[in-house]
Design a protein around this motif. Structure first.
Motif, PDB file in Angstrom:
ATOM      1  N   ILE A  20      80.460  76.320  14.536  1.00 29.18           N
ATOM      2  CA  ILE A  20      81.310  75.526  15.429  1.00 29.18           C
ATOM      3  C   ILE A  20      82.776  75.832  15.151  1.00 29.18           C
ATOM      4  O   ILE A  20      83.570  76.048  16.071  1.00 29.18           O
ATOM      5  CB  ILE A  20      81.004  74.019  15.286  1.00 29.18           C
ATOM      6  CG1 ILE A  20      79.603  73.715  15.833  1.00 29.18           C
ATOM      7  CG2 ILE A  20      82.061  73.175  15.988  1.00 29.18           C
ATOM      8  CD1 ILE A  20      79.097  72.320  15.505  1.00 29.18           C
ATOM      9  N   ARG A  21      83.146  75.856  13.884  1.00 28.57           N
ATOM     10  CA  ARG A  21      84.532  76.149  13.502  1.00 28.57           C
ATOM     11  C   ARG A  21      84.974  77.512  14.033  1.00 28.57           C
ATOM     12  O   ARG A  21      86.069  77.663  14.564  1.00 28.57           O
ATOM     13  CB  ARG A  21      84.680  76.094  11.978  1.00 28.57           C
ATOM     14  CG  ARG A  21      86.043  76.484  11.467  1.00 28.57           C
ATOM     15  CD  ARG A  21      87.063  75.475  11.869  1.00 28.57           C
ATOM     16  NE  ARG A  21      88.362  75.816  11.310  1.00 28.57           N
ATOM     17  CZ  ARG A  21      89.463  75.180  11.591  1.00 28.57           C
ATOM     18  NH1 ARG A  21      89.436  74.150  12.405  1.00 28.57           N
ATOM     19  NH2 ARG A  21      90.592  75.541  11.074  1.00 28.57           N
ATOM     20  N   ASP A  22      84.104  78.497  13.891  1.00 29.34           N
ATOM     21  CA  ASP A  22      84.446  79.860  14.299  1.00 29.34           C
ATOM     22  C   ASP A  22      84.559  80.021  15.805  1.00 29.34           C
ATOM     23  O   ASP A  22      85.348  80.827  16.288  1.00 29.34           O
ATOM     24  CB  ASP A  22      83.413  80.860  13.771  1.00 29.34           C
ATOM     25  CG  ASP A  22      83.456  81.002  12.259  1.00 29.34           C
ATOM     26  OD1 ASP A  22      84.471  80.615  11.636  1.00 29.34           O
ATOM     27  OD2 ASP A  22      82.456  81.503  11.690  1.00 29.34           O
ATOM     28  N   HIS A  23      83.747  79.249  16.571  1.00 29.25           N
ATOM     29  CA  HIS A  23      83.679  79.479  18.015  1.00 29.25           C
ATOM     30  C   HIS A  23      84.279  78.378  18.882  1.00 29.25           C
ATOM     31  O   HIS A  23      84.569  78.615  20.047  1.00 29.25           O
ATOM     32  CB  HIS A  23      82.220  79.706  18.437  1.00 29.25           C
ATOM     33  CG  HIS A  23      81.607  80.895  17.779  1.00 29.25           C
ATOM     34  ND1 HIS A  23      81.959  82.189  18.083  1.00 29.25           N
ATOM     35  CD2 HIS A  23      80.683  80.992  16.787  1.00 29.25           C
ATOM     36  CE1 HIS A  23      81.278  83.038  17.331  1.00 29.25           C
ATOM     37  NE2 HIS A  23      80.499  82.330  16.527  1.00 29.25           N
TER      38      HIS A  23
END
Length: 136
Positions: free
Chosen positions: A69-72
């Motif tokens: 989630i953090r990355d995308h």
């Protein structure tokens, strides 16, 4: 930095770092011309996050989802809050189960009592486990 340096800086073994890389918790690092892994500061940050999340009882799958989630999508704080609420509820239920188990154990063998082998039946093993205790 090379994998050994990353391991020394984060307290993880080289094997664990490779596992986390293979599992997707840690993105594949760039490689040097000689083929060595070359990690940046983000790897340190992610591994420290993984350690903190594990200390709070999150599974590797849950941690991977937070990182995804953090990355995308950006900061995963709402997702993490829901995840923590779920863990709190599960802990509350487990504490209730453990408290009931402790009460059952105390009913079978109250603190300070001496077991009475005469209560054991010839067709049983031990009355402390086999007898059903009636109570609240």
């Amino acid at each position: 930095m090379r994998i050994g340096q990353l391991a020394a800086q984060t307290g993880y073994s080289v094997r664990t770092i490779r596992f986390y890389e293979h599992s997707g918790l840690l993105p594949a690092p760039s490689r040097t011309p000689a083929g060595y892994r070359s990690y940046d500061q983000d790897a340190v940050t992610r591994l420290r996050f993984v350690r903190s999340a594990q200390a709070l009882g999150l599974s590797l799958a849950e941690i991977a989802e937070v990182l995804r989630i953090r990355d995308h999508q950006g900061p995963p704080c709402s997702y993490v809050a829901e995840l923590l609420d779920t863990h709190i509820s599960a802990l509350d239920a487990r504490i209730k189960e453990l408290t009931a188990l402790r009460d059952e154990l105390r009913a079978r063998h109250p603190l300070g009592t001496v077991p009475d082998p005469a209560r054991c039946q010839s067709d049983g093993v031990c009355y402390l486990i086999e007898d059903e205790v009636s109570g609240g």
